[in-house]
Write a protein that holds these residues in place. Structure first.
Motif, mmCIF file in Angstrom:
data_model
loop_
_atom_site.group_PDB
_atom_site.id
_atom_site.type_symbol
_atom_site.label_atom_id
_atom_site.label_comp_id
_atom_site.label_asym_id
_atom_site.label_seq_id
_atom_site.Cartn_x
_atom_site.Cartn_y
_atom_site.Cartn_z
ATOM 1 N N LEU A 150 6.330 35.835 107.097
ATOM 2 C CA LEU A 150 6.674 36.804 106.050
ATOM 3 C C LEU A 150 8.048 36.514 105.456
ATOM 4 O O LEU A 150 8.272 36.721 104.260
ATOM 5 C CB LEU A 150 6.611 38.221 106.616
ATOM 6 N N TYR A 151 8.976 36.033 106.271
ATOM 7 C CA TYR A 151 10.278 35.611 105.730
ATOM 8 C C TYR A 151 10.105 34.468 104.731
ATOM 9 O O TYR A 151 10.775 34.421 103.687
ATOM 10 C CB TYR A 151 11.216 35.183 106.855
ATOM 11 N N ALA B 279 11.316 34.722 100.900
ATOM 12 C CA ALA B 279 12.310 33.775 100.379
ATOM 13 C C ALA B 279 11.856 33.105 99.085
ATOM 14 O O ALA B 279 12.682 32.580 98.330
ATOM 15 C CB ALA B 279 12.622 32.717 101.436
ATOM 16 N N GLU B 280 10.558 33.099 98.831
ATOM 17 C CA GLU B 280 10.039 32.501 97.601
ATOM 18 C C GLU B 280 10.258 33.393 96.380
ATOM 19 O O GLU B 280 10.131 32.941 95.241
ATOM 20 C CB GLU B 280 8.545 32.201 97.755
ATOM 21 N N GLY B 281 10.582 34.663 96.602
ATOM 22 C CA GLY B 281 10.782 35.591 95.490
ATOM 23 C C GLY B 281 12.087 35.324 94.765
ATOM 24 O O GLY B 281 13.090 34.920 95.375
ATOM 25 N N GLU B 282 12.122 35.582 93.482
ATOM 26 C CA GLU B 282 13.307 35.290 92.670
ATOM 27 C C GLU B 282 14.485 36.185 93.023
ATOM 28 O O GLU B 282 15.638 35.883 92.686
ATOM 29 C CB GLU B 282 12.975 35.443 91.191
ATOM 30 N N ASP B 283 14.242 37.299 93.712
ATOM 31 C CA ASP B 283 15.310 38.216 94.084
ATOM 32 C C ASP B 283 16.017 37.811 95.376
ATOM 33 O O ASP B 283 16.951 38.486 95.799
ATOM 34 C CB ASP B 283 14.748 39.632 94.250
ATOM 35 N N TYR C 119 16.890 44.922 96.032
ATOM 36 C CA TYR C 119 15.470 44.850 95.655
ATOM 37 C C TYR C 119 14.825 46.235 95.695
ATOM 38 O O TYR C 119 14.124 46.626 94.751
ATOM 39 C CB TYR C 119 14.729 43.895 96.589
ATOM 40 N N ILE C 120 15.030 46.967 96.786
ATOM 41 C CA ILE C 120 14.322 48.254 96.883
ATOM 42 C C ILE C 120 14.881 49.256 95.874
ATOM 43 O O ILE C 120 14.139 50.107 95.373
ATOM 44 C CB ILE C 120 14.317 48.815 98.327
#
Length: 420
Positions: free
Chosen positions: A123-124, A128-132, A212-213
């Motif tokens: 899941l990490y 980590a692939e997210g732009e944020d 992010y949240i």
């Protein structure tokens, strides 16, 4: 795909478990409110070693730890210490810990701990692939460095168990370890390289999760300590915090080392002791490390991050307190040149020493699942030294439970009320 109108979820605690719970609940379309007694910048996840540890399939309650802990008790610089106390909580926790410190407990629980850590590591990778996100996630493994024949025997045996559990592990000679660390001299007999492990930069991760949240609509209330609950016989109705009442459809209780106190206000009993650890950052002018490591005899964690090296260690069990025992910090400093003779690390000033409290359950297992008594309350915590490593797994499972879906991991052994 983000779904809407799932309902409202209220999360207690802004550590790694709470933030990851918010992350996945928001992705699944929940309206999220998060309460934290501080400012979200003072929890245990900030100053830890940043290690992702499928290698830690052996719970803290393991054979030999009690005898070793008693020996360490009489050394002010040792990696383990129990602060003397007549506290009934500490005594009760201690008896439960001793009861579980055996080979049968390790054998029974190792697969579930392994699977939860492997899920979290995966899941990490996705996060980590997210732009944020850009939190220096690396999969170079962790070196378990040893200097004594006794530790060689213990660690090679543990490595064999790890291989039987399907983990990617390699046993290295002194020369083999040195080849992996060409920039610094090593004084060790060898190492076990847990290539299944990884590491990251905790400060970046936590700041990016908070941002992010917020971006995705979570309402965060800082400096809002929980003072009470409203509940009927089967469900939570509301949380009282900061002089306000917060209602929700689902409630998630995290809270790190403060979990037992929060749970008690809801009429629940969740045994846990805070294990204080210390860390500090060191800026090398040369001799930059390639791999994180654990200095096994000294129980010191070493992690390269943000162009620095973080050194951390000690497990000081006792009541929550804000004192810094510089003897413990000195023990960490003195261990470093025993393994890395080239690293000339001075004792840091007290103001530069970070400390935090690992939430340690008496059987070494996390608490993860629905409360038996309060049917709309999910509990996630008690990860001990695996807290950061387990963050995304906590969050993913919390979201699945809230959605009444099958869990991605077998959490049967992690029941939050298994001691009641």
């Amino acid at each position: 795909m983000n779904q809407t109108n799932k309902g409202s979820a209220l999360i207690i605690g802004g550590g790694i478990a709470g933030l990851c719970s918010a992350y996945y609940l928001l992705k699944d379309g929940w309206k999220v409110t998060l309460l934290d007694s501080g400012d979200l910048r003072d929890n245990c996840s900030y100053g830890n070693a940043g290690m992702l540890v499928p290698s830690h399939f052996t719970p803290l309650a393991a054979p030999g730890i009690v005898a070793q802990g008693i020996k360490w008790m009489f050394n002010s610089k040792s990696p383990f210490y129990v602060r003397p106390s007549l506290s009934t909580h500490l005594i009760s926790w201690g008896f439960k810990f001793i009861k579980h410190a055996n080979a049968a407990h390790v054998k029974r629980t190792a697969p579930s701990i392994r699977d939860l850590n492997l899920l979290s590591s995966h899941l990490y990778d996705e996060m980590a692939e997210g732009e944020d996100f850009a939190f220096e996630l690396q999969h170079k493994g962790i070196l378990m460095l040893y200097k004594t024949e006794k530790m060689v025997e213990e660690e090679i045996h543990l490595a064999e168990t790890a291989r039987s559990l399907g983990l990617d592990v390699e046993t290295l000679s002194k020369e083999g370890v040195q080849q992996l660390e060409p920039n610094v001299k090593l004084d060790v007999l060898g190492a076990v390289h847990y290539r299944c492990d990884g590491h990251l930069y905790p400060q970046a991760l936590m700041a990016q999760l908070i941002a992010y949240i917020r971006k995705k609509g979570a309402i965060i209330h800082e400096h809002t300590a929980v003072t009470g609950f409203e509940y009927d016989q089967e469900k939570l109705q509301a949380v009282i915090a900061g002089g306000q009442k917060f209602n929700a459809d689902k409630f998630v209780m995290t809270g790190g080392a403060w979990l037992p106190e929060i749970a008690k206000r809801a009429g629940l009993r969740i045994p846990l002791m805070p294990g204080k650890g210390y860390s500090f950052m060191y800026k090398p002018t040369e001799h930059q490390l390639v791999h994180p490591s654990l200095l096994l005899e000294a129980r010191v964690a070493v992690t390269p991050m943000n162009n620095h090296i973080r050194f951390g260690g000690t497990m000081e069990l006792g009541a929550l307190n804000n004192s810094i025992n510089m003897n413990r910090v000195q023990g960490i400093v003195e261990a470093i040149p025993q393994y890395y003779p080239d690293l000339k690390v001075a004792l840091p000033e007290k103001k530069d020493v970070w400390f935090g409290f690992r939430p340690c359950s008496p059987d070494g297992l996390p608490y993860l699942g629905y409360s038996k008594r309060l049917k709309n309350l999910i509990i996630a915590g008690g990860g001990g030294m695996m807290g950061l490593s387990l963050g995304p797994a906590y969050g993913k499972v919390v979201s699945e439970l809230a959605n009444e879906q099958l869990s991605s991991a077998d959490i049967a052994q992690f029941s939050p009320e298994r001691f009641t």
